[in-house]
Scaffold this active site. Structure first.
Site, mmCIF file in Angstrom:
data_model
loop_
_atom_site.group_PDB
_atom_site.id
_atom_site.type_symbol
_atom_site.label_atom_id
_atom_site.label_comp_id
_atom_site.label_asym_id
_atom_site.label_seq_id
_atom_site.Cartn_x
_atom_site.Cartn_y
_atom_site.Cartn_z
ATOM 1 C CE LYS A 148 -10.384 3.076 -2.534
ATOM 2 N NZ LYS A 148 -10.170 2.982 -3.955
ATOM 3 C CB THR A 194 2.467 -0.587 -1.948
ATOM 4 O OG1 THR A 194 2.841 -1.503 -2.979
ATOM 5 C CG2 THR A 194 1.436 0.372 -2.500
ATOM 6 C CB CYS A 246 0.462 -11.157 2.656
ATOM 7 S SG CYS A 246 1.169 -10.138 1.365
ATOM 8 C CD GLU A 272 5.324 -12.609 -0.257
ATOM 9 O OE1 GLU A 272 5.545 -12.673 -1.466
ATOM 10 O OE2 GLU A 272 4.264 -12.161 0.239
ATOM 11 C CG HIS A 298 -2.592 -8.093 4.167
ATOM 12 N ND1 HIS A 298 -1.277 -8.013 4.534
ATOM 13 C CD2 HIS A 298 -2.621 -7.998 2.809
ATOM 14 C CE1 HIS A 298 -0.533 -7.888 3.445
ATOM 15 N NE2 HIS A 298 -1.321 -7.874 2.387
ATOM 16 C CB SER A 342 -3.628 -7.594 -6.200
ATOM 17 O OG SER A 342 -3.354 -6.219 -6.164
HETATM 18 N N1 ACO Z 1 -3.755 13.180 -4.457
HETATM 19 C C1 ACO Z 1 -4.608 12.356 -3.812
HETATM 20 N N2 ACO Z 1 -5.004 11.147 -4.320
HETATM 21 C C2 ACO Z 1 -4.506 10.773 -5.510
HETATM 22 C C3 ACO Z 1 -3.623 11.599 -6.247
HETATM 23 C C4 ACO Z 1 -3.245 12.842 -5.668
HETATM 24 N N3 ACO Z 1 -2.397 13.684 -6.273
HETATM 25 N N4 ACO Z 1 -3.317 10.964 -7.392
HETATM 26 C C5 ACO Z 1 -3.985 9.771 -7.387
HETATM 27 N N5 ACO Z 1 -4.700 9.669 -6.250
HETATM 28 C C6 ACO Z 1 -5.548 8.544 -5.815
HETATM 29 C C7 ACO Z 1 -6.413 7.948 -6.912
HETATM 30 O O1 ACO Z 1 -7.588 8.724 -7.104
HETATM 31 C C8 ACO Z 1 -6.711 6.586 -6.351
HETATM 32 O O2 ACO Z 1 -7.710 6.691 -5.365
HETATM 33 P P1 ACO Z 1 -8.897 5.620 -5.315
HETATM 34 O O3 ACO Z 1 -8.262 4.284 -4.993
HETATM 35 O O4 ACO Z 1 -9.771 6.077 -4.199
HETATM 36 O O5 ACO Z 1 -9.558 5.622 -6.643
HETATM 37 C C9 ACO Z 1 -5.411 6.228 -5.596
HETATM 38 O O6 ACO Z 1 -4.679 7.466 -5.469
HETATM 39 C C10 ACO Z 1 -4.544 5.214 -6.320
HETATM 40 O O7 ACO Z 1 -4.247 5.714 -7.586
HETATM 41 P P2 ACO Z 1 -4.483 4.849 -8.921
HETATM 42 O O8 ACO Z 1 -3.991 5.695 -10.052
HETATM 43 O O9 ACO Z 1 -5.874 4.326 -8.972
HETATM 44 O O10 ACO Z 1 -3.613 3.555 -8.745
HETATM 45 P P3 ACO Z 1 -2.050 3.386 -8.886
HETATM 46 O O11 ACO Z 1 -1.676 3.370 -10.302
HETATM 47 O O12 ACO Z 1 -1.349 4.341 -7.999
HETATM 48 O O13 ACO Z 1 -1.853 1.899 -8.324
HETATM 49 C C11 ACO Z 1 -2.048 0.028 -6.882
HETATM 50 C C12 ACO Z 1 -2.363 1.518 -7.057
HETATM 51 C C13 ACO Z 1 -2.723 -0.780 -7.983
HETATM 52 C C14 ACO Z 1 -2.585 -0.426 -5.546
HETATM 53 C C15 ACO Z 1 -0.515 -0.156 -6.933
HETATM 54 O O14 ACO Z 1 0.092 0.581 -5.899
HETATM 55 C C16 ACO Z 1 -0.100 -1.606 -6.799
HETATM 56 O O15 ACO Z 1 -0.075 -2.365 -7.764
HETATM 57 N N6 ACO Z 1 0.303 -2.059 -5.542
HETATM 58 C C17 ACO Z 1 0.777 -3.413 -5.293
HETATM 59 C C18 ACO Z 1 -0.362 -4.421 -5.227
HETATM 60 C C19 ACO Z 1 -1.155 -4.364 -3.931
HETATM 61 O O16 ACO Z 1 -0.753 -3.770 -2.967
HETATM 62 N N7 ACO Z 1 -2.324 -5.054 -3.924
HETATM 63 C C20 ACO Z 1 -3.165 -5.120 -2.745
HETATM 64 C C21 ACO Z 1 -3.509 -6.541 -2.265
HETATM 65 S S1 ACO Z 1 -2.327 -7.775 -2.561
HETATM 66 C C22 ACO Z 1 -0.906 -7.495 -1.637
HETATM 67 O O17 ACO Z 1 -0.916 -7.323 -0.467
HETATM 68 C C23 ACO Z 1 0.406 -7.489 -2.347
#
Ligand code: ACO
Length: 469
Positions: free
Chosen positions: A259, A164, A122, A88, A250, A212
């Site tokens: 998870k 990521t 992906c 992509e 993936h 997502s």
């Molecule tokens: N120490 C340990 N863990 C922590 C800390 C810390 N200091 N701070 C936060 N965390 C944990 C949170 O508790 C959370 O855990 P959980 O998922 O078990 O609840 C985790 O870190 C993620 O933190 P969040 O605040 O919930 O999420 P964040 O704002 O960091 O966003 C997200 C995560 C949405 C995945 C973001 O990285 C994103 O948009 N990524 C791109 C999209 C993506 O990858 N989607 C997946 C499928 S599609 C694809 O492949 C593109």
């Protein structure tokens, strides 16, 4: 677990995840982004991310892994009859990646090579694998091999998604009588319209992170239910996770893989009615219903009762360690490689497990936003022909695999270099793409031998590549 291994069927023999010139450690990125320590390393489960300087792109990575595949396995360029690319992040709106790698076959006089690029988030690499396998099974097959090239650069805007980011490429040789066979009939898909991640324009994707994640997990529910039904119809036996020895996902980031496996473990327990008492004992049913009731109707990913997800992650951990972790090292260190992500897991599993995969079933979950997803299984086997066993047996593939060594050799890069790569990507988009441009970093001497790199884009947008000898 013993599985009847089919012979003479199409299957994938993976090789050569593309290793990039540099990596950023997630701890450094945490400091730079000013987020709490552990947010990326524990919260997302990532150790590093890969990115490209201006000398590498999705084309050069494809050429690198393609050449390495041919050289390492002694495959003559004239033995290839089909090449498909899953990506992509192509470099041109019309001219496919596949056309850029053709010089590797042209120099051997081989231009009778079908296949083009496949673009669907992906999932493009998986669509290419399924097409290549279908070509081998079809009336068009002329006895030669197919090659699938998956290559992508994932780069997100500043914000929670940026950690990521990643990059990587994988080459797969597809043909009959190979050591990892696609299991006939054991393949289930889910395709649906959603705006969880897409690229309407600009340097970065538009992404709804929480949506997502929901789509990824909910789609897994659907695929597993369909896969299990097909398994039961085909084998006459109940489908249980016990029938699977390894699972490759993936991997947008490793925490989601953890998870996803915990969810599969939960779905398996629900399907086989084994979870109710355990959930009641742990006190993690919903307030309105007991664990026994909850285990008959799995909660959707977003409405799990408090404590249930944690309980599942903890309970499935030993099983995750045995069945999933052996395929995750590249993914944890290189970040999201989009089309290459799930297939890098196959290469990694071969390196960690080798001939022990013979007779074992490997479940593979490929998810592409938008949504296209397939859950399929592969079975490890020893090729029946002596010629194939000598070239492609799992023990030989393991012996020639150098993934861990190449990952260890990557030089760590400062966060500033990663930010410079992102800034360059923004500049290129605002100026309409590179033209009359000579590349400059990293130093060619810092590229591994056998790496293709972009030397310049001339004033007609023609891209020029060279091989680091
Ligand atoms: N120490 C340990 N863990 C922590 C800390 C810390 N200091 N701070 C936060 N965390 C944990 C949170 O508790 C959370 O855990 P959980 O998922 O078990 O609840 C985790 O870190 C993620 O933190 P969040 O605040 O919930 O999420 P964040 O704002 O960091 O966003 C997200 C995560 C949405 C995945 C973001 O990285 C994103 O948009 N990524 C791109 C999209 C993506 O990858 N989607 C997946 C499928 S599609 C694809 O492949 C593109």
């Amino acid at each position: 677990m013993a599985v009847d291994a089919p012979s003479g069927r199409p299957h994938a023999q993976p090789d050569n995840v593309g290793i990039l010139a540099a990596e950023v450690r997630q701890e450094d990125l945490e400091k730079h982004d000013g987020v709490p320590s552990g947010k990326y390393t524990i919260g997302l489960g990532q150790q590093g991310l890969s990115f490209c300087g201006d000398r590498e792109d999705s084309v050069s990575m494809c050429m690198t892994v393609f050449r390495r595949l041919l050289v390492r396995h002694g495959v003559d360029a004239r033995e290839i009859g089909h090449v498909q690319c899953g990506t992509e992040t192509s470099v041109d709106g019309s001219k496919g990646l596949k056309t850029y790698v053709m010089p590797l076959l042209e120099e051997a006089g081989n231009t009778d090579v079908e296949g083009v690029d496949l673009v669907q988030a992906c999932y493009g690499g998986t669509a290419a694998v399924l097409n290549a396998a279908a070509w081998v099974e079809s009336r068009a097959w002329d006895g030669r091999y197919a090659v699938v090239l998956c290559s992508d650069i994932a780069l997100y805007a500043p914000g929670p998604a940026r950690a990521t980011s990643g990059a990587g490429a994988v080459a797969l040789l597809i043909g009959p009588d190979a050591p990892l066979a696609l299991e006939r009939g054991l393949q289930a898909s889910h395709m649906q319209h959603a705006y969880d991640f897409y690229k309407p324009g600009g340097p970065y994707p538009a992404v709804d992170g929480p949506l997502s994640v929901y789509c990824y997990l909910h789609t897994l529910d659907t695929c597993w239910a369909r896969y299990a039904d097909k398994y039961e119809r085909r084998t006459g036996r109940p489908c249980a996770l016990d029938a699977v020895d390894h699972v490759i996902f993936h991997a947008p980031y490793n925490k989601l893989v953890q998870k996803a496996y915990a969810r599969l473990w939960y779905l398996d327990g629900c399907r086989n009615g084994e979870l109710g008492a355990a959930l009641d004992a742990a006190g993690v049913g919903a307030p309105a219903e007991s664990g026994a009731a909850a285990s008959r109707h799995p909660f959707p990913p977003t409405s799990m009762p408090p404590g249930l997800e944690k309980y599942l992650l903890t309970s499935a951990f030993a099983s995750y360690d045995a069945k999933v972790r052996p395929s995750t090292c590249v993914q944890r260190q290189c970040g999201n490689m989009y089309a290459a992500s799930v297939w890098s897991g196959v290469a990694q599993l071969i390196e960690t497990t080798g001939a022990a995969l013979e007779g074992r079933r490997v479940l593979l979950y490929s998810y592409g936003s938008g949504i296209s997803a397939t859950l399929l299984s592969l079975v490890g086997r020893r090729p029946t022909s002596d010629a194939h066993a000598a070239r492609f047996s799992l023990d030989r593939l393991q012996a020639v695999s150098t993934l861990a060594m190449r990952l260890a050799r990557r030089p760590p890069a400062p966060v500033a270099d990663f930010l410079a790569a992102a800034a360059r990507s923004e500049d290129l988009h605002s100026s309409g793409g590179a033209v009359a441009y000579t590349t400059s970093w990293p130093d060619v001497r810092d590229l591994a031998q056998g790496t293709y790199y972009l030397t310049k884009v001339d004033d007609r947008f023609h891209r020029h590549y060279a091989l680091r000898e």
